[in-house]
Write a protein that holds these residues in place. Structure first.
Motif, PDB file in Angstrom:
ATOM      1  N   ARG A  22     -39.271 -37.213 -21.685  1.00 32.54           N
ATOM      2  CA  ARG A  22     -39.034 -36.630 -20.357  1.00 32.54           C
ATOM      3  C   ARG A  22     -40.252 -35.831 -19.926  1.00 32.54           C
ATOM      4  NH1 ARG A  22     -36.590 -32.058 -17.457  1.00 32.54           N
ATOM      5  NH2 ARG A  22     -35.366 -32.876 -15.704  1.00 32.54           N
ATOM      6  N   HIS A  75     -37.328 -26.508 -15.669  1.00 38.48           N
ATOM      7  CA  HIS A  75     -37.790 -27.899 -15.727  1.00 38.48           C
ATOM      8  C   HIS A  75     -36.745 -28.826 -15.108  1.00 38.48           C
ATOM      9  CE1 HIS A  75     -41.411 -27.382 -18.337  1.00 38.48           C
ATOM     10  NE2 HIS A  75     -40.767 -26.276 -18.655  1.00 38.48           N
ATOM     11  N   LYS A  89     -36.834 -30.647 -12.423  1.00 38.58           N
ATOM     12  CA  LYS A  89     -37.340 -31.903 -11.867  1.00 38.58           C
ATOM     13  C   LYS A  89     -38.057 -32.685 -12.956  1.00 38.58           C
ATOM     14  CE  LYS A  89     -40.457 -33.461  -8.193  1.00 38.58           C
ATOM     15  NZ  LYS A  89     -41.397 -32.954  -7.153  1.00 38.58           N
ATOM     16  N   GLY A  90     -37.529 -33.843 -13.297  1.00 35.76           N
ATOM     17  CA  GLY A  90     -38.151 -34.631 -14.340  1.00 35.76           C
ATOM     18  C   GLY A  90     -37.591 -36.035 -14.393  1.00 35.76           C
ATOM     19  N   SER A 134     -41.791 -33.380 -16.880  1.00 35.50           N
ATOM     20  CA  SER A 134     -41.159 -32.474 -15.927  1.00 35.50           C
ATOM     21  C   SER A 134     -42.154 -31.441 -15.436  1.00 35.50           C
ATOM     22  CB  SER A 134     -39.974 -31.761 -16.600  1.00 35.50           C
ATOM     23  OG  SER A 134     -40.428 -30.995 -17.708  1.00 35.50           O
TER      24      SER A 134
END
Length: 309
Positions: A67, A32, A34-35, A69
């Motif tokens: 968050r 994960h 990218k978030g 993601s």
């Protein structure tokens, strides 16, 4: 420094294997990667009061950090290529503590055993692509029958049109504990108030790499993004140690509260660890072996990204 035990050694080996498969991206999470972070408020309905003494599920509105993601370990992976999406919430409790709830867009996990998870990483060479290739699926189905249901879901999973239109599942069982010490097995789900909307293959093909973040920015300029937290009440025979199995659909459900996501977070550095075992008084981990394994792998990942590795 993380002390080496049999559990932490396996966690380090798992993180090492993810890096070997997907590459190393300094400063990013090992899954994960990218978030984006968002500011939110969680308001309880009080329906969970008979089951827990956790104040944020009873009568205390709290601030939260959220968050969103995608599952890929590579932060440059296009949103449409990473099948599973995540919603992690850190409740900022009024006593200064925090509590985490980590969820994804499928209701089960790929295994109930940390060792099997590591073995799967050695089997799935296409992990970095977000969806396993067919030949890897055949190997998995043969070697790890407990993982079939999850990987079938991943193969069939459609991308949400927005982070705001996905349903998110915490996958693991937990226990709510009330004033009398009564422990009730539960699972958690987030239901989007905007409704569940997914993309067709044709729609997905024309979208930019970061369409989910862009869409979220545009949406928040118009309105709050809201999710309702549902608590599923388990029965005595429902497994609490096996996240590869769903509970029956007829279980009692409570609407525990509403999460209101207001804006992109103003914090400039993502030092948050959304460890699912960080819980308040009134919520306890189940006997699911994956929970402490996740705690250890998150700690390894955080230690490395904190160092810029």
């Amino acid at each position: 420094m993380i002390e080496d035990t049999s559990e932490t050694v396996l966690a380090k080996r798992a993180v090492n294997r993810i890096e070997e498969i997907a590459g190393t991206f300094p400063g990013y999470r090992r899954a994960h990667a990218k978030g984006e972070l968002y500011e939110a408020t969680f308001t309880p309905t009080g329906e969970a009061t008979p089951f827990t003494i956790a104040s944020h599920l009873r009568d205390s509105e709290v601030e939260a950090i959220v968050r969103f993601s995608n599952i890929s370990p590579n932060p440059s992976t296009a949103d449409v290529l990473a099948a599973v999406k995540g919603l992690s919430v850190q409740f900022l409790l009024n006593n200064g503590d925090v509590a985490n709830l980590v969820s994804i867009t499928i209701p089960i996990f790929v295994t109930k055993s940390p060792q099997t998870f590591f073995d799967i990483l050695n089997t799935v060479k296409s992990f970095k692509d977000g969806k396993p290739h067919f030949k890897d699926m055949v190997k998995l189905f043969t070697s790890y029958p407990e993982s079939r249901a999850a990987f079938q879901m991943i193969r069939k999973l459609k991308n949400p049109k927005s982070y705001a239109t996905g349903r998110y599942y915490a996958v693991h069982a937990f226990y709510l504990v009330n004033e009398l010490g009564l422990r009730t097995p539960v699972k958690f789900e987030w239901e989007p108030e905007a409704g569940i909307e997914t993309l067709s293959i044709k729609e997905s093909a024309s979208l930019p790499s970061d369409f989910l973040e862009t869409e979220m920015i545009d949406r928040l300029e118009r309105e709050e993004v809201r999710f309702r937290l549902h608590i599923i009440i388990g029965k005595q025979d429902d497994p609490t140690d096996d996240p590869t199995k769903e509970w029956p659909q007829d279980r009692q459900r409570l609407e525990a509260g509403v999460l209101r996501i207001k804006a992109k977070a103003t914090v400039t550095k993502d030092n948050f660890i959304f460890d699912p075992t960080v819980l308040p008084t009134g919520i306890e981990c189940s006997d699911d072996e994956i929970l402490p394994f996740r705690k250890n792998t998150y700690a390894v990942s955080y230690e490395r990204r904190k160092k810029g590795e």
